[in-house]
Enzyme design. Structure first.
Site, PDB file in Angstrom:
ATOM      1  N   GLN A  77     -16.472 -69.254  -2.057  1.00  0.00           N
ATOM      2  CA  GLN A  77     -16.742 -69.747  -0.698  1.00  0.00           C
ATOM      3  C   GLN A  77     -15.492 -69.631   0.168  1.00  0.00           C
ATOM      4  OE1 GLN A  77     -18.306 -73.711  -1.207  1.00  0.00           O
ATOM      5  NE2 GLN A  77     -20.223 -72.965  -2.092  1.00  0.00           N
TER       6      GLN A  77
ATOM      7  N   ARG B 160     -25.797 -65.110   2.637  1.00  0.00           N
ATOM      8  CA  ARG B 160     -24.987 -64.028   3.208  1.00  0.00           C
ATOM      9  C   ARG B 160     -25.844 -63.054   4.006  1.00  0.00           C
ATOM     10  NH1 ARG B 160     -22.483 -66.243  -1.027  1.00  0.00           N
ATOM     11  NH2 ARG B 160     -20.233 -66.017  -1.364  1.00  0.00           N
TER      12      ARG B 160
ATOM     13  N   ASP C 174     -22.017 -72.967 -11.764  1.00  0.00           N
ATOM     14  CA  ASP C 174     -23.194 -73.787 -11.461  1.00  0.00           C
ATOM     15  C   ASP C 174     -24.046 -74.085 -12.694  1.00  0.00           C
ATOM     16  OD1 ASP C 174     -22.507 -73.902  -8.788  1.00  0.00           O
ATOM     17  OD2 ASP C 174     -23.645 -72.107  -8.276  1.00  0.00           O
TER      18      ASP C 174
ATOM     19  N   ARG D  18     -29.014 -79.404  -9.253  1.00  0.00           N
ATOM     20  CA  ARG D  18     -28.809 -78.858 -10.600  1.00  0.00           C
ATOM     21  C   ARG D  18     -28.766 -79.959 -11.664  1.00  0.00           C
ATOM     22  NH1 ARG D  18     -28.403 -73.584  -9.150  1.00  0.00           N
ATOM     23  NH2 ARG D  18     -27.043 -73.155  -7.387  1.00  0.00           N
TER      24      ARG D  18
ATOM     25  N   GLY E  70     -23.014 -76.643   0.721  1.00  0.00           N
ATOM     26  CA  GLY E  70     -21.593 -76.334   0.860  1.00  0.00           C
ATOM     27  C   GLY E  70     -21.373 -74.871   1.204  1.00  0.00           C
TER      28      GLY E  70
HETATM   29  C1  S3P Z   1     -21.121 -70.001  -4.044  1.00  0.00           C
HETATM   30  C2  S3P Z   1     -19.950 -70.198  -4.700  1.00  0.00           C
HETATM   31  C3  S3P Z   1     -19.729 -71.271  -5.699  1.00  0.00           C
HETATM   32  C4  S3P Z   1     -21.035 -71.898  -6.168  1.00  0.00           C
HETATM   33  C5  S3P Z   1     -22.009 -72.117  -5.066  1.00  0.00           C
HETATM   34  C6  S3P Z   1     -22.317 -70.821  -4.337  1.00  0.00           C
HETATM   35  C7  S3P Z   1     -21.206 -68.898  -3.059  1.00  0.00           C
HETATM   36  O1  S3P Z   1     -18.919 -72.268  -5.108  1.00  0.00           O
HETATM   37  O2  S3P Z   1     -20.772 -73.123  -6.831  1.00  0.00           O
HETATM   38  O3  S3P Z   1     -23.223 -72.657  -5.563  1.00  0.00           O
HETATM   39  O4  S3P Z   1     -22.335 -68.533  -2.656  1.00  0.00           O
HETATM   40  O5  S3P Z   1     -20.157 -68.373  -2.667  1.00  0.00           O
HETATM   41  P1  S3P Z   1     -17.308 -72.086  -5.055  1.00  0.00           P
HETATM   42  O6  S3P Z   1     -17.025 -70.777  -4.495  1.00  0.00           O
HETATM   43  O7  S3P Z   1     -16.803 -73.170  -4.157  1.00  0.00           O
HETATM   44  O8  S3P Z   1     -16.879 -72.259  -6.467  1.00  0.00           O
END
Ligand code: S3P
Length: 443
Positions: free
Chosen positions: A171, A30, A321, A395, A97
């Site tokens: 996310q 971010r 996580d 992980r 992701g």
């Molecule tokens: C994250 C949100 C989580 C987490 C990922 C980081 C983030 O995923 O699993 O490692 O930085 O917003 P989700 O929001 O899809 O659950």
């Protein structure tokens, strides 16, 4: 990414010492992206230099907001909201992701066409969850693709939107809020369960108008459009999700006493620690303090007798996580540990529900999956001796290396290189605490 190498973790001496873990991955991504959308300079200290975040730094640079490292500080020269420029070449997110999904929100509001690509694991992960709201706001996606690779086109005319999250995902929440910064009017995201709130905190810190309204158990998060963000200094605290591996290792290795300094303890991230305490782990949060809008602490953990626990589904977003490593800890407990509400684990870097239960079973530990629930049958002294398939999932690799530190027989994980996506210092830090993790290079 470097060539896969096997890790073989051995039971050895107690773990001891004071260490720091690298910067929080969520906050690091971010800080680069929001720095790119701010006016002027954002200086970031403590940025995680894992492969996922380095990819994000390169990508914001491709989009015209130069991110460079100067001495120990990263600096982003922001272009302002809506000011990003057409990139040369593909945007390659590697394994991340978070990088890809949040950046879809960024691109949505800029006059930019970009091709998003990633590794094999990321190319399998669902993007529809962010594309559905972002397409309603104006993002265009070629050939209606819902997985990477995909070509997308942003717009300067983003529509404000109200969106109720169908899955508890920070996310998805973040992607919509980021796109909303560019809209003409107010965008609202409603979440039934609290997910990590780093986007709200950091956007507010940089000057965005963010408000949060409690609606019963749910929360409505509003962001005003036509936003102006101002570049500022950001300090990234230590990652509680990385610290979890060290905490778990110390909790299960007899006579250990380990302190991890400067760890983020934002309550949307600490479900793992709450659960370990319920299991009887000896954990102290020392020297709690505020830094850069977040609460941090030094975490001291000493080994202790553990008992099984029932982990409620409502806790899942705050420890999403950490389930693989919790499952490993549960193998050392007396009694069953039941983890509920794990649907989201199936769409992480791997199907973590399957990878975790397969890894446990390969090491002689009984684990059952029933729907979205994982039950680990604690046996106090698990046998180990297995080889674990990591499926390009950092992980899974770290969780099972931790298993090997206290199981009767060594545990192998087939790909230690993937750990560099989030925690490049994992092997040397574990060695510093006294752990024996052997690296076997493939020939
Ligand atoms: C994250 C949100 C989580 C987490 C990922 C980081 C983030 O995923 O699993 O490692 O930085 O917003 P989700 O929001 O899809 O659950």
């Amino acid at each position: 990414m470097s060539k896969p190498h096997t890790l073989r973790a051995h039971r050895g001496q107690k773990l001891q010492g004071h260490v720091c873990v690298p910067g929080d991955k969520s906050i690091s991504h971010r800080s680069l992206m929001f720095g790119a959308l701010a006016i002027g300079r954002t200086r970031i200290t403590g940025l995680l230099e894992g492969e996922d975040v380095i990819n994000t730094a390169r990508i914001v640079t491709q989009l015209g907001a130069r991110a460079t490292k100067i001495d120990d500080t990263w600096e982003v020269l922001g272009r302002g909201v809506g000011g990003l420029t057409q990139p040369d070449g593909d945007l390659d997110f590697g394994n991340s992701g978070t990088g890809a999904r949040l950046m879809l929100g960024v691109v949505a509001g800029n006059s930019v066409s970009a091709r998003f690509v990633g590794d094999e694991s990321l190319s399998r992960r669902p993007m529809g969850r962010v594309l559905t709201p972002l397409q309603a706001m104006g993002l265009r996606v070629d050939k209606n693709r819902t997985t990477l690779p995909m070509m997308v086109h942003g717009t300067p005319d983003v529509l404000p939107f109200e969106y109720e999250l169908p899955v508890p995902s920070a996310q998805v929440k973040s992607a919509v809020l980021i796109a909303g910064l560019h809209a003409r009017g107010r965008t609202t995201v409603i979440e039934a369960e609290a997910t990590r709130d780093h986007t709200e905190r950091m956007l507010r810190y940089l000057g965005a108008k963010i408000s949060v309204e409690e609606r019963g158990d749910a929360r409505a998060i509003h962001v005003e459009g036509d936003a102006e963000l101002q570049g500022r200094d950001i300090t990234v605290p230590g990652d509680p999700s990385s610290a979890a591996f060290l905490v778990a290792a110390a909790a299960i290795t007899p006579d250990s006493d380990v302190t991890i300094e400067n760890v983020l303890i934002n309550p949307t991230r600490t479900g793992f620690y709450t659960t370990l305490c319920e299991m009887g782990a000896n954990i102290e949060f020392l020297n709690e303090r505020e830094a850069g809008g977040e609460t941090i602490a030094d975490i001291r953990v000493r080994s202790s007798e553990l008992k099984g626990a029932n982990v409620p589904a409502v806790r899942a977003p705050s420890m999403i996580d950490e389930y693989p490593v919790l499952a490993v800890v549960a193998a050392f407990a007396d009694g069953d540990t039941v983890m509920n509400g794990l649907a989201e684990l199936k769409v992480k870097e791997s199907d973590r529900l399957a990878a975790t239960s397969d890894g446990l079973q390969a090491n002689g530990i009984a684990a059952t999956v029933s729907g979205d629930t994982l039950t680990v049958h604690g046996m106090k002294n698990p046998p180990g001796g297995g080889r674990v398939a990591t499926h390009l999932d950092h992980r899974i690799a770290m969780a099972f290396a931790v298993l090997g530190l206290a199981a009767d027989r060594p545990v192998e994980v087939d790909d230690g290189a993937i750990i560099a996506t989030s925690f490049p210092e994992f092997e040397p830090l574990m060695a510093k605490l006294g752990a024996t993790i052997e690296r076997i290079e493939s020939t």
